[in-house]
Design a protein around this motif. Structure first.
Motif, short mmCIF file in Angstrom:
data_model
loop_
_atom_site.label_atom_id
_atom_site.label_comp_id
_atom_site.label_asym_id
_atom_site.label_seq_id
_atom_site.Cartn_x
_atom_site.Cartn_y
_atom_site.Cartn_z
N SER A 211 -6.08 -16.72 9.94
CA SER A 211 -6.91 -17.55 9.08
C SER A 211 -8.05 -18.14 9.89
O SER A 211 -7.97 -18.27 11.12
N GLU A 212 -9.10 -18.51 9.20
CA GLU A 212 -10.26 -19.12 9.87
C GLU A 212 -11.08 -19.89 8.85
O GLU A 212 -11.23 -19.46 7.70
N ILE A 213 -11.57 -21.03 9.27
CA ILE A 213 -12.50 -21.82 8.47
C ILE A 213 -13.79 -21.93 9.26
O ILE A 213 -13.80 -22.41 10.40
N LYS A 214 -14.88 -21.46 8.69
CA LYS A 214 -16.18 -21.52 9.34
C LYS A 214 -17.07 -22.51 8.60
O LYS A 214 -17.17 -22.47 7.37
N TYR B 2 -20.58 -33.13 2.84
CA TYR B 2 -19.50 -33.97 3.33
C TYR B 2 -20.01 -34.76 4.54
O TYR B 2 -20.95 -34.35 5.23
N LYS B 3 -19.40 -35.90 4.80
CA LYS B 3 -19.85 -36.72 5.93
C LYS B 3 -18.96 -36.52 7.16
O LYS B 3 -19.36 -36.83 8.28
N LYS B 4 -17.73 -36.00 6.94
CA LYS B 4 -16.81 -35.85 8.05
C LYS B 4 -15.81 -34.75 7.72
O LYS B 4 -15.39 -34.60 6.59
N VAL B 5 -15.44 -33.98 8.73
CA VAL B 5 -14.39 -32.98 8.55
C VAL B 5 -13.35 -33.16 9.65
O VAL B 5 -13.69 -33.41 10.81
N THR B 6 -12.09 -33.07 9.28
CA THR B 6 -10.99 -33.16 10.22
C THR B 6 -10.15 -31.90 10.10
O THR B 6 -9.76 -31.53 8.99
N PHE B 7 -9.90 -31.25 11.23
CA PHE B 7 -9.08 -30.05 11.23
C PHE B 7 -7.67 -30.36 11.69
O PHE B 7 -7.44 -31.30 12.45
N LEU B 8 -6.74 -29.58 11.21
CA LEU B 8 -5.37 -29.74 11.66
C LEU B 8 -5.30 -29.52 13.16
O LEU B 8 -5.87 -28.56 13.69
N MET C 177 -7.59 -21.81 12.30
CA MET C 177 -7.37 -23.09 11.62
C MET C 177 -6.79 -22.84 10.24
O MET C 177 -7.22 -21.94 9.54
N VAL C 178 -5.79 -23.62 9.88
CA VAL C 178 -5.15 -23.40 8.59
C VAL C 178 -5.37 -24.54 7.61
O VAL C 178 -5.16 -24.37 6.42
N LYS C 179 -5.78 -25.71 8.10
CA LYS C 179 -6.01 -26.84 7.19
C LYS C 179 -7.22 -27.65 7.66
O LYS C 179 -7.48 -27.76 8.85
N ALA C 180 -7.92 -28.21 6.68
CA ALA C 180 -9.06 -29.08 6.98
C ALA C 180 -9.18 -30.13 5.89
O ALA C 180 -8.80 -29.90 4.74
N ALA C 181 -9.69 -31.30 6.27
CA ALA C 181 -9.93 -32.39 5.32
C ALA C 181 -11.42 -32.73 5.35
O ALA C 181 -11.99 -33.02 6.41
N PHE C 182 -12.05 -32.66 4.18
CA PHE C 182 -13.48 -32.96 4.05
C PHE C 182 -13.63 -34.29 3.33
O PHE C 182 -13.11 -34.48 2.24
N GLU C 183 -14.36 -35.21 3.97
CA GLU C 183 -14.55 -36.53 3.40
C GLU C 183 -16.00 -36.69 2.95
O GLU C 183 -16.93 -36.33 3.67
N PHE C 184 -16.18 -37.23 1.75
CA PHE C 184 -17.50 -37.37 1.15
C PHE C 184 -17.85 -38.85 1.01
O PHE C 184 -16.98 -39.71 0.91
#
Length: 967
Positions: free
Chosen positions: A179-182, A214-220, A228-235
């Motif tokens: 998996s990959e998140i770009k 989004y203003k911030k991204v956090t990866f697992l 990477m398998v999970k990410a959190a995007f904050e707006f």
């Protein structure tokens, strides 16, 4: 009985969503929640007709009733993923999950602890074709979903002043291979998810675009790139509480996903896409229009029609590229490529329905199947996302192709198709080697031998019919002969289809027993399956009167099964099991014995009892449209008992009027006069104004357009009861002689055994040979007393002969005996009480009937040699097939005695049976004895409770044992 409160809430929910669309629209009569409860395995989310994306909530992570990712009994939503299966019996999909929340938390909450999952209520949940909406109670976030073919839009409305966070979870559900998140920008991400589940190597790519940066991204694990398998995007918190997320998928690459998104959605709004989806569904559902005063039945019908239009699924990007069965990228500009063909189910009614209302798409389906043959080397059995799953039995792409060809649907290379069909039939795997050699599949050669023999025979008949239409005389002869192999598993004494075990009948026999001779069924549910030669089956059973009696017994038999548990056997009326496909044609068989009123009675009962406007309103797995296709056909008044025959058997209409709007602009109307719940019998019928006295109609009559009118009555009538008025499917050319069987005689015996022979067809003689002697005519039972090689065949005296069959008779030392102190399961008896000392060894496949099985029970046995003998070693074999719940014993003990009273214990042998393994293995346990003894006690301790990590955790293990050898 359903919970009254939950049913009330469901009705309110259904009412709520139906009110969102004008009641004049057909989409307003679709209830996507039908089938989401019970064992229906459907999902309520948004999808397009035969679309590639299924954007739906996920409420369940695993388990059989979580196959679609959603179950109506659940209370929590884990998120919203972009792919789902409709009504299957195996889990997969659930790819690329998004979940709006108000905290950064990568735990999905499945452990019961705090996570990103959220509680929801059905009161705040609505769905309609192409649209889904829910309120997440825990966070007070409103979610709306809609789709195009390969893409969709999430619309989230957050509460004022709450944090706005979106979790992207690529680890959701099945095993992730890669998996990959770009991050492409603050508003666009892309990536891939490759996974292993039912499809062992599913490759999926995605493109996701946010309506706001989004203003911030956090990866697992704080990873910023790579695996990477999970990410959190904050707006940003702002005046704007709505967030729109556009997403597209591709099996080709990330660029393909982006191109799909731009082509299908681009700058369109959520409302525009929703309206386009509704318009597409309105057009689809308009292919059949009904008139009825019963609103529940209207909803059930249009939901059923909707379910037939969900799969197969488009599997191709907008530019024509798709991933083939070789996992390489292919280009097609001539046909649309599809996947998710549940062929064992859908060849029966769903695909025949498509030949009426989806002629053009049927060409795409067939070209897709032929492309899979080119790319993977064989026509698929159950293709899923460019993978062969090998699920279920038969080669049922074959009747789908033949049915289309015989109905004049020819938008494919017929010669190429025919060669591909023959190729499937000429394989040596899955019992076909034995099937071709013997004319049936012996129990000891292949599991599910009866079902496979029966379904191969039907498939072969469809090849024969296509060969005949194409002028291929030699192929017609070969496959019309093979189409009669069903006769070889018919036992004339019991009138049931039975397994042939070393050329005897598998015994002891219980038609209620679910065992390894049948596929998701028992003998009751397969003994009426010879749709290609119903006349021949009637003759085998002793004529129409006897056949009718046997049908009556089917529908009035006790509603219980014995043997192993089979969750698919549901919707029982007697032993008729409407919840599973092998039974689907049976109610219509009364027409073939001049009793159409009985068909009308049974069909009316099934229509009204097995389908409800409720979450558990489907009596079994939906199976990609087959369960619903039965309803669509039967509610209109007819059903394709024998696809490829070009005839539909008339049952009884459910509606005052049904109109099929054909693709060429013609209409076929079915109307019922004086129809009511009690007036379910047909008094008379007309077709285009002329009396119709037969209880079947032809495909050509439907496709020509016209009017079929039924006049109904409340009592059985004499309509269509004469011989010339009833349907008939029969094989009259290239007739075969069934092979003889051993009706009495022990294959492993002591002293002597008396052998009796039989054959399903009386007008032939049986010949046999002992130890390669000349063949002689069988006239009466005979006795053998030594180990013997036995051969037999049938002849009609005019040059026609059956296959020659061989059976090896074993002689057991007459002084040797065994006493079993624990009870084995009848379905895994291995040959009976003497199975462990009969000299016959178990094969690596436990389903072939040579192993003795003990469920949650230890083996305890005592062998008596008859007299004191010098014994060097005692050995015993055990099988391990953990995928089938079969574990080695944890310990094996052996004790020996001269007198049967005083036993000497030998060292106990232990096995590390808890270690999980994917391998199927046989282990021989040997004990050193080296003394004079007469009695041997063997004990093997069953593994017991299945361990954590095993699919069947919480259940009990099987112990499979075979030959005890004494040297």
């Amino acid at each position: 009985m359903r919970n009254t409160l939950s049913l009330l809430l469901f009705v309110c929910s259904a009412f709520s969503f139906s009110q969102q669309i004008s009641s004049e629209k057909l989409t307003s009569f679709v209830n996507p929640f039908i089938g989401t409860g019970g064992h229906g395995h459907t999902y309520p989310g948004a999808t397009m007709p035969f679309g590639m994306m299924q954007l739906s909530p996920d409420t369940r992570l695993d388990g059989w009733d979580g196959c679609s990712g959603y179950h109506y009994s659940d209370e929590y939503i884990y998120g919203f993923s972009h792919t789902h299966l409709s009504g299957t019996g195996v889990s997969d999909y659930g790819d690329v999950l998004l979940m709006p929340t108000n905290t950064v938390n990568f735990n999905n909450g499945a452990d019961g602890k705090s996570g990103y999952r959220a509680h929801f209520s059905h009161e705040n949940e609505t769905a309609s074709p192409g649209f889904y909406k829910v309120l997440l109670d825990d966070t007070n976030i409103e979610v709306e979903l809609t789709v195009s073919k390969r893409s969709g839009i999430h619309q989230y409305t957050f509460p004022k002043n709450s944090k706005q966070i979106v979790i992207l979870d690529l680890a959701h559900r099945d095993k992730v291979l890669s998996s990959e998140i770009k991050i492409l920008s603050k508003t666009e991400i892309t990536g891939h998810r490759h996974s292993d589940a039912w499809a062992k190597d599913q490759r999926l790519f995605f493109n996701i675009q946010f309506s706001r940066p989004y203003k911030k991204v956090t990866f697992l694990n704080d990873k910023t790139e790579g695996e990477m398998v999970k990410a959190a995007f904050e707006f940003d918190l702002s005046e704007v509480n709505e967030l729109e997320i556009k997403a597209a998928i591709s099996a080709v690459n990330e660029a393909g996903a982006k191109k799909n998104l731009e082509a299908e959605i681009g700058n369109k709004t959520f409302q525009q896409i929703k309206e386009e989806a509704e318009t597409a569904w309105e057009k689809q559902l308009g292919k059949i229009e009904i008139e009825t005063q019963n609103e529940n039945q209207r909803t059930i019908f249009y939901t059923a029609l909707y379910h037939t239009m969900i799969a197969p699924n488009l599997y191709q990007d907008v530019d024509g590229r798709y991933r083939g069965m070789d996992l390489e990228i292919h280009q097609s500009n001539d046909f649309e490529n599809y996947t998710v063909f549940s062929l064992w189910d859908t060849y029966r009614a769903a695909h025949p329905l498509y030949t009426i209302i989806e002629k053009e798409r049927t060409n795409h389906f067939i070209n897709s199947l032929l492309a899979k043959h080119d790319e993977g080397g064989i026509l698929p059995i159950w293709p899923l996302a460019a993978n062969y799953t090998g699920c279920m039995i038969g080669y049922h792409a074959v009747p789908v192709i033949a049915d289309a060809y015989l109905k004049g649907i020819r938008g494919f290379d017929a010669e190429k198709a025919f060669e591909a069909m023959k190729h499937s039939a000429m394989q040596d795997k899955l019992g076909l080697k034995s099937y071709k050699e013997f004319g049936f599949i012996p129990v000891e050669e292949e599991s599910e031998s009866v079902s496979k023999t029966l379904e191969y025979a039907y498939d072969d008949w469809t090849i024969a019919e296509m060969a005949k239409a194409m002028g291929k005389t030699e192929d017609y002869q070969i496959f019309s002969e093979r189409a009669q192999y069903y006769k070889n598993v018919f036992d004339p004494e019991t009138k049931f289809m039975r397994g042939r075990f070393r050329n005897t009948w598998f015994a002891p026999f219980d038609p209620y027993e679910v065992n390894f001779n049948y596929t998701e069924a028992n003998s009751w549910q397969y003994s009426f399956y010879a749709p290609q030669d119903i006349s021949g089956l009637i003759n085998l059973m002793g004529g129409k009167t006897e056949f009718e009696k046997q049908l009556d017994k089917l529908f009035t038999a006790k509603q219980e099964t014995s043997g192993r548990q089979q969750a698919d056997i549901t919707g029982l009326i007697g032993q008729y099991a409407h919840g599973n496909e092998p039974s689907h044609h049976m109610a219509y068989l009364y027409n073939f014995v001049n009793k159409p009123a009985k068909t009308q009675e049974k069909v009316h009962q099934i229509l009204n009892e097995m389908y409800q406007n409720a979450p558990d309103g489907i009596s079994g797995n939906e199976d990609c449209g087959q369960m619903s296709a039965w309803y669509v056909f039967s509610a209109m008044g007819f059903y394709p008992v024998t696809p490829v025959s070009n005839q539909y058997i008339i049952g009884t209409p459910l509606f005052e009027m049904a109109t099929i709007n054909l693709e060429d602009g013609k209409k076929f109307e079915i109307s019922a006069e004086n129809l009511s719940d009690t007036h379910k019998y047909i008094a008379s019928a007309t077709l285009n104004g002329k009396p119709l006295k037969r209880s079947f109609i032809k495909h050509s009559e439907i496709m020509a357009g016209g009017k079929l009118v039924f006049k109904m009555t409340d009592k059985p009538s004499k309509w269509a009861t004469k011989d010339e008025e009833v349907p008939k499917t029969e094989i009259t050319e290239n007739l075969i002689l069934p092979a003889p069987f051993i009706s009495k005689g022990d294959v492993a015996f002591k002293n002597e055994t008396e052998i009796s022979l039989g054959i399903p067809i009386s007008e032939s003689e049986i010949l046999y040979s002992l130890n390669n002697s000349d063949f002689r005519i069988y006239t009466k039972p005979f006795t053998i007393s030594e180990e013997t090689e036995f051969r037999t065949y049938a002849s009609n005296g005019y040059g026609k002969e059956s296959k020659i069959l061989s059976t090896h008779f074993y002689k057991i030392d007459p002084n040797l005996s065994i006493k079993l102190e624990t009870e084995y399961a009848n379905q895994y008896n291995g040959g009976g009480e003497n199975a462990l000392i009969d000299g016959v060894h178990g094969a690596i496949d436990f389903r072939t009937g040579t192993w003795q099985g003990y469920h949650d029970t230890d083996l305890k046995a005592t062998v008596d040699l008859g007299s004191k003998k010098g014994v060097q070693t005692v050995s015993i074999n055990f099988l391990q097939d953990q995928r089938s719940w079969i574990f080695y014993p944890t310990e094996i003990s052996c004790s020996v005695s001269e007198n049967g009273t005083d036993f000497t214990n030998l060292p106990i042998q232990k096995i590390d049976a808890e270690k999980l393994s994917e391998e199927t293995e046989i282990k021989t346990i040997e004990f050193e004895v080296d003394k004079n003894i007469q009695f041997i006690k063997i004990s093997a301790k069953n593994f017991g409770d299945l361990p954590k990590g095993h699919l069947g955790y919480g259940g009990k293990a099987w112990l499979f044992v075979d030959e005890i050898e004494i040297k």
